[in-house]
Structures are given as structure tokens and as C-alpha cells.
Write a protein that holds these residues in place. Structure first.
Motif, short mmCIF file in Angstrom:
data_model
loop_
_atom_site.label_atom_id
_atom_site.label_comp_id
_atom_site.label_asym_id
_atom_site.label_seq_id
_atom_site.Cartn_x
_atom_site.Cartn_y
_atom_site.Cartn_z
N ILE A 69 0.92 -1.32 -0.14
CA ILE A 69 0.33 -0.28 0.07
C ILE A 69 0.43 1.12 -0.24
O ILE A 69 2.08 1.35 1.01
N THR A 70 0.59 2.35 -1.08
CA THR A 70 1.75 3.45 -1.09
C THR A 70 0.86 4.44 -0.12
O THR A 70 2.31 4.97 0.55
N VAL A 71 -0.25 4.36 0.33
CA VAL A 71 -0.70 5.41 0.94
C VAL A 71 -1.77 4.55 1.92
O VAL A 71 -2.74 5.13 0.98
N ALA A 72 -1.93 4.76 2.42
CA ALA A 72 -3.22 4.20 3.52
C ALA A 72 -4.26 5.17 3.94
O ALA A 72 -3.31 6.21 3.96
N ASP A 73 -5.23 4.64 3.22
CA ASP A 73 -6.09 5.40 3.35
C ASP A 73 -7.10 5.48 5.20
O ASP A 73 -7.85 4.90 4.69
N TRP A 74 -6.71 6.28 5.67
CA TRP A 74 -7.66 6.63 7.21
C TRP A 74 -9.05 5.88 7.22
O TRP A 74 -9.31 5.48 8.15
N ARG A 75 -9.60 6.69 6.07
CA ARG A 75 -10.93 6.11 6.54
C ARG A 75 -11.43 4.94 5.73
O ARG A 75 -12.86 4.21 6.09
N SER A 76 -10.46 4.00 5.19
CA SER A 76 -11.05 2.47 4.80
C SER A 76 -9.78 1.28 5.23
O SER A 76 -10.10 0.61 4.97
N HIS A 77 -8.70 1.78 6.11
CA HIS A 77 -7.64 0.70 5.87
C HIS A 77 -6.88 1.05 7.36
O HIS A 77 -7.04 1.99 7.96
N LEU A 78 -7.02 -0.34 7.77
CA LEU A 78 -6.57 -0.34 9.13
C LEU A 78 -5.04 -0.71 9.44
O LEU A 78 -4.46 -2.26 9.27
N LEU A 79 -4.13 -0.26 9.72
CA LEU A 79 -3.11 -0.81 9.79
C LEU A 79 -2.29 -0.85 10.79
O LEU A 79 -2.31 -0.43 12.17
N ILE A 80 -1.77 -1.92 11.07
CA ILE A 80 -1.13 -3.30 11.80
C ILE A 80 0.23 -2.80 11.88
O ILE A 80 0.51 -3.48 10.52
N ASN A 81 0.86 -2.02 12.42
CA ASN A 81 2.27 -1.64 12.05
C ASN A 81 3.22 -2.45 12.50
O ASN A 81 3.34 -3.34 14.01
N LYS A 82 4.12 -1.58 12.30
CA LYS A 82 5.40 -2.84 13.09
C LYS A 82 5.55 -3.01 14.67
O LYS A 82 6.46 -4.34 14.88
N ALA A 83 5.06 -2.40 15.35
CA ALA A 83 4.83 -1.47 16.28
C ALA A 83 4.36 -2.67 17.09
O ALA A 83 4.27 -3.07 17.88
N GLU A 84 2.82 -3.32 16.51
CA GLU A 84 1.64 -3.92 16.89
C GLU A 84 1.58 -5.52 16.61
O GLU A 84 1.05 -6.37 16.32
N PHE A 85 1.79 -5.51 14.64
CA PHE A 85 1.97 -6.86 14.21
C PHE A 85 1.92 -7.84 14.39
O PHE A 85 1.43 -9.14 14.77
N ARG A 86 2.83 -8.13 15.89
CA ARG A 86 3.17 -9.26 16.55
C ARG A 86 2.27 -10.12 16.81
O ARG A 86 1.77 -10.88 17.79
N ALA A 87 2.23 -8.77 17.40
CA ALA A 87 0.97 -9.14 19.35
C ALA A 87 -0.47 -9.69 18.37
O ALA A 87 -1.15 -10.54 19.36
N ALA A 88 -0.51 -8.80 17.39
CA ALA A 88 -2.12 -9.66 16.78
C ALA A 88 -1.70 -10.83 15.86
O ALA A 88 -2.89 -11.35 14.66
N GLY A 89 -0.22 -11.78 15.93
CA GLY A 89 -0.74 -12.54 15.18
C GLY A 89 0.22 -13.01 14.19
O GLY A 89 -0.26 -13.85 13.16
N LEU A 90 0.52 -11.87 13.25
CA LEU A 90 0.37 -11.41 12.24
C LEU A 90 1.89 -11.78 12.22
O LEU A 90 3.17 -11.23 13.14
N HIS A 91 2.88 -11.31 10.68
CA HIS A 91 4.58 -12.07 10.35
C HIS A 91 4.82 -11.39 9.59
O HIS A 91 5.97 -11.24 10.18
N LYS A 92 4.52 -10.07 9.63
CA LYS A 92 4.51 -8.53 9.34
C LYS A 92 3.76 -7.76 8.68
O LYS A 92 2.43 -8.01 9.48
N PRO A 93 4.31 -6.53 9.75
CA PRO A 93 2.83 -5.33 9.23
C PRO A 93 2.10 -6.09 7.52
O PRO A 93 2.34 -6.08 6.87
N THR A 94 0.70 -5.10 8.34
CA THR A 94 -0.27 -5.62 7.47
C THR A 94 -1.58 -4.54 7.52
O THR A 94 -1.94 -3.86 8.66
N VAL A 95 -2.08 -4.09 5.77
CA VAL A 95 -3.04 -3.17 6.24
C VAL A 95 -5.13 -3.99 5.84
O VAL A 95 -4.03 -4.96 4.90
#
Length: 151
Positions: A69-95
Motif C-alpha cells: 500500500i503506497t498511501v493508506a486511506d485512514w477512512r478504509s484501511h486499518l494498519l497494523i504497524n511494526k510495533a503491533e503486528f506480532r501481538a496481533a498474530g501476524l508475521h509482518k505489518p498488515t493493512v
């Protein structure tokens, strides 16, 4: 239906993150070859006619690596960033794309929901959103004038 459905009691909860063989766009509901993380935004029990088997229908929102994602749209994209992705069970930052065109309602079964093959000892339900992330997701729905929970 032609494939095995999971017990509806094993269905994920709203705001869980699960692995899904997200259907290809061009092939309607044909599942993809690779499982990707999706965000559960609705869970409903259904009765399959003619067998009267109860199964869960899961509405999920598409997830992709944040690097896609080049530019996340705050109205429709939920960003799970570098500080949060592991706690959410993800393997990398995810939108997660929370708009109407990036969601699907799929039956809770082996055709669509499978553990990810490249994450060792991964289960189908890999994590869940934190309270702050849930609040951000709800803000996305409000910003788009979408009902939540789903009608």
C-alpha cells in the motif's frame, strides 16, 4: 456443498484475524492457492438446506502486506504497524481493507479457511485486534457511513 464445513462452534469471533484462501477476483469464489490474513467482521450461523447442518458464515475483510500500500486511506484501511503486528498474530505489518469491495462472506470450512503453510505451527485463527485497533476499525466504518455490526 461439496466440501467439509467446520463445526460452527469453532468459528472465530468478530475482530479475530484468520488465514483465508481469499477468492480470486476473476474467478468469482474460486479460492486462491495461498492463505492470507483476513479480519473477521461478522459471524452468523446458517442452516444448509437440504441437510439442515448448521454452519457459520464468516464475513472477512481483505488483508495485505503494508508494503503493498503506497498511501493508506485512514477512512478504509486499518494498519497494523511494526510495533503491533506480532501481538496481533501476524508475521509482518498488515493493512486490512475495510471498504465494501474488499470483503467477502464465506462458509467456515476447509475450502477457504486453512492454516498458513509458511508460518510454523500456525492455526487458522492466528490472532485478534487489540482494543485500540478495534476502535480504529470502528472509526473506519463510521467514516464510510457503514453499519457495524453488520445488518
Amino acid at each position: 456443498m461439496g466440501w467439509a464445513l467446520y463445526d460452527s462452534k469453532s468459528a472465530p469471533d468478530v475482530f479475530d484475524i484468520v488465514w483465508c484462501r481469499w477468492p480470486y477476483t476473476a474467478a468469482k469464489l474460486q479460492p486462491s492457492d495461498e492463505a492470507r490474513p483476513v479480519l473477521v467482521i461478522d459471524v452468523r450461523d446458517q442452516i444448509y438446506d437440504p441437510t439442515e447442518q448448521i454452519y457459520a458464515d464468516i464475513t472477512v475483510a481483505y488483508g495485505t502486506g503494508a508494503e503493498n500500500i503506497t498511501v493508506a486511506d485512514w477512512r478504509s484501511h486499518l494498519l497494523i504497524n511494526k510495533a503491533e503486528f506480532r501481538a496481533a498474530g501476524l508475521h509482518k505489518p498488515t493493512v486490512f481493507k475495510l471498504d465494501l469491495k474488499n470483503r467477502k462472506r464465506l462458509p467456515w470450512g476447509e475450502k477457504y479457511f486453512v492454516p498458513n503453510e509458511y508460518v510454523r505451527e500456525q492455526k487458522i485463527i492466528c490472532g485478534k485486534l487489540s482494543e485500540a485497533q478495534r476502535s480504529a476499525a470502528l472509526s473506519c466504518f463510521v467514516a464510510q457511513n457503514l453499519s457495524f455490526p453488520l445488518p
